[in-house]
Design an enzyme around this catalytic site. Sequence first.
Site, PDB file in Angstrom:
ATOM      1  CG  ASP A  37      15.662 100.031  57.644  1.00  0.00           C
ATOM      2  OD1 ASP A  37      16.053 101.073  57.335  1.00  0.00           O
ATOM      3  OD2 ASP A  37      15.224  98.948  57.137  1.00  0.00           O
ATOM      4  CE  LYS A  59      15.720 101.664  52.369  1.00  0.00           C
ATOM      5  NZ  LYS A  59      16.119 100.394  51.967  1.00  0.00           N
ATOM      6  CG  MET A 173       6.881  95.949  51.383  1.00  0.00           C
ATOM      7  SD  MET A 173       8.326  95.838  50.768  1.00  0.00           S
ATOM      8  CE  MET A 173       8.837  93.989  50.503  1.00  0.00           C
TER       9      MET A 173
HETATM   10  C1  LIG Z   1      10.403  95.973  53.501  1.00  0.00           C
HETATM   11  S1  LIG Z   1       9.423  94.938  54.326  1.00  0.00           S
HETATM   12  C2  LIG Z   1      10.168  94.245  55.645  1.00  0.00           C
HETATM   13  C3  LIG Z   1       9.794  92.918  56.012  1.00  0.00           C
HETATM   14  C4  LIG Z   1      10.930  92.410  57.207  1.00  0.00           C
HETATM   15  N1  LIG Z   1      12.080  92.239  56.916  1.00  0.00           N
HETATM   16  C5  LIG Z   1      10.277  91.163  57.993  1.00  0.00           C
HETATM   17  O1  LIG Z   1      11.085  89.995  57.943  1.00  0.00           O
HETATM   18  O2  LIG Z   1       9.119  91.286  58.406  1.00  0.00           O
HETATM   19  C6  LIG Z   1       7.869  95.382  55.086  1.00  0.00           C
HETATM   20  C7  LIG Z   1       6.623  94.862  55.263  1.00  0.00           C
HETATM   21  O3  LIG Z   1       6.629  94.027  56.134  1.00  0.00           O
HETATM   22  C8  LIG Z   1       5.619  93.846  56.825  1.00  0.00           C
HETATM   23  N2  LIG Z   1       5.274  94.083  57.900  1.00  0.00           N
HETATM   24  C9  LIG Z   1       6.543  94.092  58.702  1.00  0.00           C
HETATM   25  N3  LIG Z   1       6.241  94.528  60.018  1.00  0.00           N
HETATM   26  C10 LIG Z   1       4.714  94.448  59.945  1.00  0.00           C
HETATM   27  C11 LIG Z   1       3.925  94.587  61.153  1.00  0.00           C
HETATM   28  N4  LIG Z   1       4.114  94.869  62.405  1.00  0.00           N
HETATM   29  N5  LIG Z   1       2.410  94.254  60.915  1.00  0.00           N
HETATM   30  C12 LIG Z   1       2.192  94.070  59.708  1.00  0.00           C
HETATM   31  N6  LIG Z   1       3.163  94.072  58.729  1.00  0.00           N
HETATM   32  C13 LIG Z   1       4.476  94.225  58.986  1.00  0.00           C
HETATM   33  C14 LIG Z   1       4.488  94.725  55.798  1.00  0.00           C
HETATM   34  O4  LIG Z   1       3.995  93.875  54.595  1.00  0.00           O
HETATM   35  C15 LIG Z   1       5.461  95.777  55.276  1.00  0.00           C
HETATM   36  O5  LIG Z   1       5.008  96.594  53.947  1.00  0.00           O
END
Ligand SMILES: C[S@@+](CC[C@H](N)C(=O)[O-])C[C@H]1O[C@@H](n2cnc3c(N)ncnc32)[C@H](O)[C@@H]1O
Length: 262
Positions: A37, A59, A173
Amino acid sequence: MTETGKVYLVGAGPGDPDLLTIKAHKLFDQVDVVVYDRLVSDEIMNLVPAGTSCISVGKQPRFHPVPQEQINDILVSLAAEGQRVMRLKGGDPFLFGRGSEEAAYLHANNIPFEVIPGVTSASACAAAVGLPLTHRGYATGARFITGHCSDDNDLDWDWKGLSDPNTTLVVYMGVANLIQICTRLTENGLAESTPVAAINNGTRPDQRCLISSLGAITGDVAKCNFSGPVLFVIGRVVELTKALGFEHERISGDLVEERESA
Ligand SMILES: C[S@@+](CC[C@H](N)C(=O)[O-])C[C@H]1O[C@@H](n2cnc3c(N)ncnc32)[C@H](O)[C@@H]1O
């Protein structure tokens, strides 16, 4: 007849390669192909051995270059060819990662799979900015919600239940619907002065953390030009970053001192 392969649904963590699990790291040497991803960092992809095929199905918010149904089919057909497939996702695959949808599809198609958890961004980003999600006297629990729903309609969540000053709220998100989220929470009784942290690119070299309040965060985020993922943490625990010796960006002034002097 070709023997069926296997799909590993793997969490890559928030971006810092040191936060990849040992299990995931070891698996890089055992798979034929990595299907990954957008949120998987370049530093982590650099750990994939040369010679392993890599397929990006990344995505962007509101823009899906490879639709989920097609990703599901890619996984099934690669495994049906006998390949060992790593499906690599940001954070944890079972937390807002659609990993369970992929697992259900694999199961329905008789493809063996295994889930390897990852460090989710809530705990990793909060730790990286000195923000405990729970703390005695500040929060008795934490709730993780998505700020996005698939059909772009209003977020039909239990806003009354979520507007609890004794519980930390972590919003994944949340950028696109930030105004709606803040409005619903304040309408349901959460004070506008409730502290909010916006963590951008958490655990990565370009990490940023903005401290604001429920009433001001929307305007403050608009001034920040964040690029990359953003996680919101809402609740009194946000005040603790300062007590733990962490300095962060502030646009609307010092919330704690403002409140104490009020
Ligand atoms: C589709 S979700 C995936 C979440 C992922 N499965 C997890 O457990 O962190 C994507 C969201 O995760 C958060 N996110 C993921 N990595 C991040 C990072 N390094 N810094 C800030 N937010 C993060 C943000 O809110 C982003 O919009």
